[in-house]
Enzyme design. Sequence first.
Site, PDB file in Angstrom:
ATOM      1  N   GLY A  70     -20.702  33.312  29.754  1.00 62.29           N
ATOM      2  CA  GLY A  70     -19.669  32.816  28.829  1.00 62.29           C
ATOM      3  C   GLY A  70     -19.492  31.311  28.903  1.00 62.29           C
ATOM      4  N   TYR A  71     -18.476  30.840  28.236  1.00 62.25           N
ATOM      5  CA  TYR A  71     -18.252  29.386  28.098  1.00 62.25           C
ATOM      6  C   TYR A  71     -18.102  28.699  29.465  1.00 62.25           C
ATOM      7  N   PHE A 103     -15.056  35.235  36.485  1.00 68.80           N
ATOM      8  CA  PHE A 103     -14.670  34.757  35.149  1.00 68.80           C
ATOM      9  C   PHE A 103     -14.595  35.887  34.124  1.00 68.80           C
ATOM     10  N   TYR A 156      -5.841  27.649  35.220  1.00 67.43           N
ATOM     11  CA  TYR A 156      -6.420  26.647  34.326  1.00 67.43           C
ATOM     12  C   TYR A 156      -5.377  26.202  33.312  1.00 67.43           C
ATOM     13  N   PHE A 157      -5.404  24.918  32.998  1.00 66.27           N
ATOM     14  CA  PHE A 157      -4.645  24.452  31.847  1.00 66.27           C
ATOM     15  C   PHE A 157      -5.557  24.613  30.618  1.00 66.27           C
ATOM     16  N   ASP A 205       3.897  30.304  21.103  1.00 64.91           N
ATOM     17  CA  ASP A 205       3.529  28.977  21.608  1.00 64.91           C
ATOM     18  C   ASP A 205       4.723  28.293  22.259  1.00 64.91           C
ATOM     19  N   TYR A 218      -2.476  39.513  27.155  1.00 65.39           N
ATOM     20  CA  TYR A 218      -3.503  38.740  27.865  1.00 65.39           C
ATOM     21  C   TYR A 218      -2.863  38.034  29.064  1.00 65.39           C
ATOM     22  N   ASN A 229      -8.547  28.549  19.468  1.00 59.53           N
ATOM     23  CA  ASN A 229      -8.106  27.362  20.213  1.00 59.53           C
ATOM     24  C   ASN A 229      -8.343  26.090  19.417  1.00 59.53           C
ATOM     25  N   LYS A 279      -3.233  38.558  33.312  1.00 61.72           N
ATOM     26  CA  LYS A 279      -3.532  37.540  34.333  1.00 61.72           C
ATOM     27  C   LYS A 279      -2.502  37.589  35.461  1.00 61.72           C
ATOM     28  N   SER A 327      -4.542  31.496  34.647  1.00 60.46           N
ATOM     29  CA  SER A 327      -4.189  30.636  33.514  1.00 60.46           C
ATOM     30  C   SER A 327      -2.771  30.118  33.697  1.00 60.46           C
ATOM     31  N   ALA A 328      -2.521  28.936  33.156  1.00 61.77           N
ATOM     32  CA  ALA A 328      -1.164  28.391  33.178  1.00 61.77           C
ATOM     33  C   ALA A 328      -0.189  29.288  32.427  1.00 61.77           C
TER      34      ALA A 328
HETATM   35  P1  NAD Z   1     -15.725  33.749  27.674  1.00 66.59           P
HETATM   36  O1  NAD Z   1     -15.322  34.878  26.804  1.00 66.59           O
HETATM   37  O2  NAD Z   1     -16.648  32.724  27.112  1.00 66.59           O
HETATM   38  O3  NAD Z   1     -16.386  34.304  29.020  1.00 66.59           O
HETATM   39  C1  NAD Z   1     -16.036  35.537  29.582  1.00 66.59           C
HETATM   40  C2  NAD Z   1     -17.329  36.284  29.886  1.00 66.59           C
HETATM   41  O4  NAD Z   1     -17.035  37.532  30.481  1.00 66.59           O
HETATM   42  C3  NAD Z   1     -18.171  36.555  28.636  1.00 66.59           C
HETATM   43  O5  NAD Z   1     -19.497  36.135  28.867  1.00 66.59           O
HETATM   44  C4  NAD Z   1     -18.086  38.079  28.473  1.00 66.59           C
HETATM   45  O6  NAD Z   1     -19.266  38.612  27.875  1.00 66.59           O
HETATM   46  C5  NAD Z   1     -17.867  38.529  29.905  1.00 66.59           C
HETATM   47  N1  NAD Z   1     -17.150  39.799  30.053  1.00 66.59           N
HETATM   48  C6  NAD Z   1     -16.005  40.196  29.424  1.00 66.59           C
HETATM   49  N2  NAD Z   1     -15.638  41.412  29.843  1.00 66.59           N
HETATM   50  C7  NAD Z   1     -16.547  41.783  30.782  1.00 66.59           C
HETATM   51  C8  NAD Z   1     -16.720  42.950  31.575  1.00 66.59           C
HETATM   52  N3  NAD Z   1     -15.853  43.966  31.490  1.00 66.59           N
HETATM   53  N4  NAD Z   1     -17.779  43.016  32.424  1.00 66.59           N
HETATM   54  C9  NAD Z   1     -18.671  41.985  32.495  1.00 66.59           C
HETATM   55  N5  NAD Z   1     -18.569  40.878  31.753  1.00 66.59           N
HETATM   56  C10 NAD Z   1     -17.522  40.780  30.909  1.00 66.59           C
HETATM   57  O7  NAD Z   1     -14.404  33.061  28.236  1.00 66.59           O
HETATM   58  P2  NAD Z   1     -14.202  31.708  29.049  1.00 66.59           P
HETATM   59  O8  NAD Z   1     -13.449  30.759  28.190  1.00 66.59           O
HETATM   60  O9  NAD Z   1     -15.465  31.292  29.672  1.00 66.59           O
HETATM   61  O10 NAD Z   1     -13.169  32.212  30.148  1.00 66.59           O
HETATM   62  C11 NAD Z   1     -13.582  32.607  31.443  1.00 66.59           C
HETATM   63  C12 NAD Z   1     -12.375  33.100  32.222  1.00 66.59           C
HETATM   64  O11 NAD Z   1     -11.412  32.066  32.295  1.00 66.59           O
HETATM   65  C13 NAD Z   1     -11.662  34.294  31.583  1.00 66.59           C
HETATM   66  O12 NAD Z   1     -11.230  35.164  32.613  1.00 66.59           O
HETATM   67  C14 NAD Z   1     -10.482  33.659  30.895  1.00 66.59           C
HETATM   68  O13 NAD Z   1      -9.417  34.557  30.743  1.00 66.59           O
HETATM   69  C15 NAD Z   1     -10.144  32.535  31.845  1.00 66.59           C
HETATM   70  N6  NAD Z   1      -9.412  31.444  31.205  1.00 66.59           N
HETATM   71  C16 NAD Z   1      -9.961  30.823  30.123  1.00 66.59           C
HETATM   72  C17 NAD Z   1      -9.234  29.811  29.483  1.00 66.59           C
HETATM   73  C18 NAD Z   1      -9.798  29.129  28.271  1.00 66.59           C
HETATM   74  O14 NAD Z   1      -9.040  28.442  27.573  1.00 66.59           O
HETATM   75  N7  NAD Z   1     -11.090  29.232  27.967  1.00 66.59           N
HETATM   76  C19 NAD Z   1      -7.963  29.432  29.956  1.00 66.59           C
HETATM   77  C20 NAD Z   1      -7.451  30.075  31.081  1.00 66.59           C
HETATM   78  C21 NAD Z   1      -8.191  31.088  31.704  1.00 66.59           C
HETATM   79  N1  UFG Z   2      -3.031  24.615  17.616  1.00 66.42           N
HETATM   80  C1  UFG Z   2      -2.940  24.245  16.287  1.00 66.42           C
HETATM   81  N2  UFG Z   2      -3.864  24.764  15.430  1.00 66.42           N
HETATM   82  C2  UFG Z   2      -4.859  25.603  15.817  1.00 66.42           C
HETATM   83  C3  UFG Z   2      -4.946  25.976  17.179  1.00 66.42           C
HETATM   84  C4  UFG Z   2      -3.994  25.468  18.059  1.00 66.42           C
HETATM   85  O1  UFG Z   2      -2.057  23.491  15.896  1.00 66.42           O
HETATM   86  O2  UFG Z   2      -5.658  26.036  14.967  1.00 66.42           O
HETATM   87  C5  UFG Z   2      -2.066  24.028  18.579  1.00 66.42           C
HETATM   88  C6  UFG Z   2      -1.219  25.054  19.300  1.00 66.42           C
HETATM   89  O3  UFG Z   2      -0.063  25.358  18.560  1.00 66.42           O
HETATM   90  C7  UFG Z   2      -0.944  24.338  20.625  1.00 66.42           C
HETATM   91  C8  UFG Z   2      -2.209  23.501  20.852  1.00 66.42           C
HETATM   92  O4  UFG Z   2      -2.811  23.364  19.575  1.00 66.42           O
HETATM   93  O5  UFG Z   2       0.133  23.461  20.479  1.00 66.42           O
HETATM   94  C9  UFG Z   2      -3.195  24.133  21.810  1.00 66.42           C
HETATM   95  O6  UFG Z   2      -3.489  25.453  21.363  1.00 66.42           O
HETATM   96  P1  UFG Z   2      -4.684  26.321  22.008  1.00 66.42           P
HETATM   97  O7  UFG Z   2      -4.727  27.636  21.290  1.00 66.42           O
HETATM   98  O8  UFG Z   2      -5.940  25.513  22.050  1.00 66.42           O
HETATM   99  O9  UFG Z   2      -4.235  26.484  23.509  1.00 66.42           O
HETATM  100  P2  UFG Z   2      -2.945  27.215  24.104  1.00 66.42           P
HETATM  101  O10 UFG Z   2      -2.316  26.231  25.028  1.00 66.42           O
HETATM  102  O11 UFG Z   2      -2.106  27.850  23.095  1.00 66.42           O
HETATM  103  O12 UFG Z   2      -3.689  28.404  24.850  1.00 66.42           O
HETATM  104  C10 UFG Z   2      -4.000  28.301  26.181  1.00 66.42           C
HETATM  105  C11 UFG Z   2      -5.226  29.154  26.548  1.00 66.42           C
HETATM  106  C12 UFG Z   2      -4.900  30.614  26.450  1.00 66.42           C
HETATM  107  C13 UFG Z   2      -3.596  30.939  27.144  1.00 66.42           C
HETATM  108  C14 UFG Z   2      -2.498  30.076  26.589  1.00 66.42           C
HETATM  109  C15 UFG Z   2      -1.170  30.350  27.251  1.00 66.42           C
HETATM  110  O13 UFG Z   2      -6.331  28.854  25.728  1.00 66.42           O
HETATM  111  O14 UFG Z   2      -5.953  31.325  27.097  1.00 66.42           O
HETATM  112  O15 UFG Z   2      -2.844  28.714  26.846  1.00 66.42           O
HETATM  113  O16 UFG Z   2      -0.214  29.440  26.869  1.00 66.42           O
HETATM  114  F1  UFG Z   2      -3.230  32.236  27.003  1.00 66.42           F
END
Ligand code: NAD
Ligand code: UFG
Length: 349
Positions: free
Chosen positions: A15-16, A85, A182-183, A300, A154, A204, A158, A129-130
């Site tokens: 994943g990412y 992850f 994570y923020f 939000d 979600y 996002n 967490k 996650s925050a």
């Molecule tokens: P992502 O979806 O790109 O990566 C998650 C990966 O997990 C994917 O490759 C998916 O195929 C795999 N996966 C999902 N369910 C699975 C399962 N049951 N068994 C095996 N593999 C599985 O997401 P990401 O952005 O890389 O996030 C990684 C982690 O960080 C996640 O746990 C997410 O909740 C957490 N996180 C992400 C953010 C964000 O903004 N990206 C913020 C806070 C926390």
């Molecule tokens: N936003 C927009 N337009 C969009 C998308 C987002 O205006 O199309 C704004 C949101 O309202 C927020 C900011 O951009 O003010 C950031 O939004 P994101 O969706 O990128 O991020 P969030 O902070 O809402 O989400 C993050 C993580 C989630 C987590 C969440 C909890 O990505 O995984 O924080 O607050 F669940």
Amino acid sequence: MSSKEKAVLVTGGAGYIGSHMVLTLLEAGYAVVVLDNLANASQESLRRVAKLAGTAPEFVEGDIRDRQCLDALFAQYAISHVLHFAGLKAVGESVAEPLRYYENNVFGTLTLCQAMATAGVYRLVFSSSATVYGNGQPLPIHEGLPTGRPTNPYGTSKLMVENMLQDLARADERWSIALLRYFNPVGAHASGRIGEDPNGKPNNLVPFIAQVAVGRREALSVFGNDYPTPDGTGVRDYIHVLDLVEGHLAAMNVLVSRSGASVWNLGTGRGYSVLDMVQAFEHASGQPVPYRVEPRREGDIAECWADPARAYQELGWQASRGLDDMLADTWRWQLANPEGYAGPNKPAH
Ligand code: NAD
Ligand code: UFG
């Protein structure tokens, strides 16, 4: 990889964030095993990681909910740490399908921990996650604050996992667990070869802006400009994905000499508004990012940024990349891969 060589298991490594983690680990000389069910990823990310690193991770296509698969993996490889992850992360989807989220994220982590304990592997780094802080916290947000009430399944998943892992570490001192909150992770590797590839319409902000700038979408919807923030739009702590994964490396090292569950924020300590981000992206890309203001998005919060001091004091880690790097790297990835990993001439998984 020889069966005796110690390796790091990265669940969700295709994943990412996971793919950036795998690249950083390989570059640092670690042997890496990836477990991913490809629910939200393509193996193309790992092919590119292997090219960039000049060495490939082992890949197991499988699910963290599948105990047999986990037992076979731990029997085959000598795992020193698990970086976990894997999980589902779409907030809106979690509201519509809560059981799917609890099964993947909570039951999946529980099954992983059971398999780890059976295999005698006790070092775990969890992607939290925050969102676990909930609403209304004083800023900057530090780890000593009590967790709040996440506004969606979600976020609740967490928090449930954090609580479960805290209980586990209290019950058995062999466990050494990092709960990394994570923020807002953004950006991509500077090569432009790997990056965030959201399925369908991005939830996002930064991936959405990038798709507007590249011409895939017409305009950004700004969710609310009546928040009590300097320009009325939401403020977040955006952190470069490479800084984030480097924080995991630092946590891995500290876990070797620490027991129990420890919480660390991974953020920069700086907040930017939605309009700051639009302007900075226009600057990084040289492209206009048209937007229209729409009503607030449900759930939000107005603003949120980290106090990153504890990670600095205890892990010796701090974020070093600024907003310009985050957005220039996002743009390089977006421009080179306008359709993500599924574009023309790219093998599907
Ligand atoms: P992502 O979806 O790109 O990566 C998650 C990966 O997990 C994917 O490759 C998916 O195929 C795999 N996966 C999902 N369910 C699975 C399962 N049951 N068994 C095996 N593999 C599985 O997401 P990401 O952005 O890389 O996030 C990684 C982690 O960080 C996640 O746990 C997410 O909740 C957490 N996180 C992400 C953010 C964000 O903004 N990206 C913020 C806070 C926390
Ligand atoms: N936003 C927009 N337009 C969009 C998308 C987002 O205006 O199309 C704004 C949101 O309202 C927020 C900011 O951009 O003010 C950031 O939004 P994101 O969706 O990128 O991020 P969030 O902070 O809402 O989400 C993050 C993580 C989630 C987590 C969440 C909890 O990505 O995984 O924080 O607050 F669940």
